[in-house]
Design a protein around this motif. Structure first.
Motif, PDB file in Angstrom:
ATOM      1  N   LYS A 143      35.875  40.402  50.840  1.00  0.00           N
ATOM      2  CA  LYS A 143      35.799  39.662  49.580  1.00  0.00           C
ATOM      3  C   LYS A 143      37.182  39.542  48.961  1.00  0.00           C
ATOM      4  N   GLU A 185      36.048  34.557  45.850  1.00  0.00           N
ATOM      5  CA  GLU A 185      35.519  34.594  44.475  1.00  0.00           C
ATOM      6  C   GLU A 185      36.384  33.750  43.537  1.00  0.00           C
ATOM      7  N   ASP A 220      30.483  35.149  40.799  1.00  0.00           N
ATOM      8  CA  ASP A 220      30.383  36.268  39.854  1.00  0.00           C
ATOM      9  C   ASP A 220      29.831  35.684  38.552  1.00  0.00           C
ATOM     10  N   HIS A 223      32.047  34.912  35.466  1.00  0.00           N
ATOM     11  CA  HIS A 223      33.301  34.167  35.637  1.00  0.00           C
ATOM     12  C   HIS A 223      33.201  32.691  35.270  1.00  0.00           C
ATOM     13  N   ASP A 247      28.312  38.332  42.655  1.00  0.00           N
ATOM     14  CA  ASP A 247      28.705  39.525  41.921  1.00  0.00           C
ATOM     15  C   ASP A 247      27.886  39.436  40.641  1.00  0.00           C
ATOM     16  N   ASP A 292      28.713  43.689  40.430  1.00  0.00           N
ATOM     17  CA  ASP A 292      30.127  43.962  40.121  1.00  0.00           C
ATOM     18  C   ASP A 292      30.152  44.346  38.648  1.00  0.00           C
TER      19      ASP A 292
HETATM   20 MN    MN Z   1      33.606  40.049  40.679  1.00  0.00          MN
END
Ligand code: MN
Ligand code: AOS
Length: 394
Positions: A143, A185, A220, A223, A247, A292
């Motif tokens: 990742k 990501e 994620d 994000h 995530d 995460d």
């Molecule tokens: Mn993350």
């Protein structure tokens, strides 16, 4: 949902839930905080072995968290074969390996996108070392999240940075084994505030498509700009077969990394609804469901247990959507009927179903209570004396 449909849907939901897995981040167990303060907690793990032992507790009480992601160099050890065996002895395995090219002074102006080829070389080599670790741990996914970006307009050439990124990624990609993947990501801000070099799913997808089939996008949930329709992104990436991993975490304002499903359980349900609609829940679907998160003020192992349960609950509700009724209402243009079908599932209490499933699997129906009663927290607080607790940077 009519009462006559409930049992059949619930049975199918139970079958699907039995196969679900959620991957835990090793860093969730170490100390973390904000830029104002990092609080330490009694019994905190002091090395990757203890982090994995803590993660194994989450699996022990939930039954659905059999993998732990590592972050390199936070989780550097001398012998990854030994770490792998340690994980396996505890009933879990090592999952994704995360590269960390954001904590060396050299990386102040970026890593793979840095203007200096010497720093770019160092960043590529750091990723190649991660691939080496993956060879020992048996991990499939590398990742990549980059802290690269700019704080000021004109600071560097936006387009040249994309070219450098493509070049660095291509070298890393070329070193993958056939069964391995890069999962890339994106994040729209932080630590850079003017622009980041992989700010959105489109940029990540373009790089992945240029690399090849072994490159996938990581979403994620923290994000995105507030108000972003994340389930649309999920649907879009699933459509083109490029959603590699989640995530999961919750956010109220920025990248808060709070417990998944705590801030907006309805959003988590909507995301899982897209997953179920695309038949992407199964472990062989190629989508890795990871957490995460950081637990800055709450105890970490129960924080992870709660997170796993929240993801499970959102999944269970999404599985309870009466899909034929939904399709019929959608095709008939029945706006409120279709919305109602979705809301009926969301408003169903899925906890009894999950409790039953756990009992059937020989687990305690209440993982939070079972962990609290186990005495593990007291034991590690008493036993883990000396050494320094793991946290950001260790
Ligand atoms: Mn993350
Ligand atoms: C950073 O904002 C990202 O979410 C990354 O996934 C990062 O590697 C992880 O949060 C640990 O810092």
């Amino acid at each position: 949902m009519s009462p006559s449909q409930l049992p059949a849907t619930a049975t199918a939901a139970r079958e699907a839930l039995r196969t679900q897995t959620i991957e835990l981040p090793s860093w969730a167990f170490g100390n973390s905080g904000t830029r104002f303060k990092v609080f330490s907690q009694p019994g905190g793990p002091r090395d990757p072995y203890e982090k994995i032992a803590d993660a194994a507790q989450v699996h022990r009480y939930t039954g659905v968290a059999p993998r732990v992601s590592l972050h390199i160099p936070w989780d550097l050890v001398d012998d990854y074969g030994a770490l792998r065996r340690h994980a396996e002895d505890l009933g879990v395995s090592i999952g994704t390996v995360n590269s960390n090219t954001f904590q060396d002074d050299d990386y102040m102006l970026g890593s793979l996108c840095h203007p200096d080829p010497v720093v770019r070389r160092k960043a590529v080599d750091a990723h190649l070392r991660c691939l080496d670790v993956m060879g020992h741990t048996g991990s499939r996914d590398l990742k990549i999240w980059l802290a690269d970006g700019l704080n000021y307009p004109g600071q560097d050439d936006l387009r040249a940075r994309q070219d450098r990124l493509a070049e660095g990624l291509a070298e890393i990609y070329a070193a993958l084994e056939p069964h391995q993947r890069i999962v890339l990501e994106y994040k729209f801000f932080e630590p850079s505030f003017y622009s980041t070099d992989v700010p959105d799913w489109g940029t990540s997808l373009l790089h992945c498509m240029a690399l090849g089939d072994q490159a996938m996008v990581v979403l994620d949930t923290g994000h995105h700009a507030p108000g972003t329709n994340i389930e649309f992104i999920v649907a879009q990436l699933l459509r083109v077969g490029r959603l590699g991993a989640f995530d999961f975490n919750s956010r109220f304002y920025a990248d808060d990394d709070l417990i998944a499903g705590a801030a907006d359980p309805f959003q988590l349900f909507r995301i899982m609804h897209e997953i179920i609609s695309a038949d992407a829940l199964q472990p062989d679907s190629g989508v890795n469901f990871m957490l995460d998160q950081c637990h800055n003020i709450e105890p970490k192992i129960p924080g992870q247990i709660r997170s796993v349960m929240n993801v499970q609950e959102a999944t269970a509700k999404a599985l309870l959507v009466d899909r034929s009724a939904l399709r019929a209402a959608q095709e008939a243009g029945d706006v409120l009927g279709a919305h109602g079908v979705l809301m009926d599932a969301y408003n169903t209490d899925a906890r009894p179903l999950l409790a039953d499933l756990r009992t059937e699997q020989g687990l305690d129906p209440d993982p939070m209570r079972a962990y609290a009663a186990s005495g593990y927290a007291e034991r590690i607080a008493a036993e883990r004396v000396g050494g320094s607790q793991a946290g950001w940077g260790a």
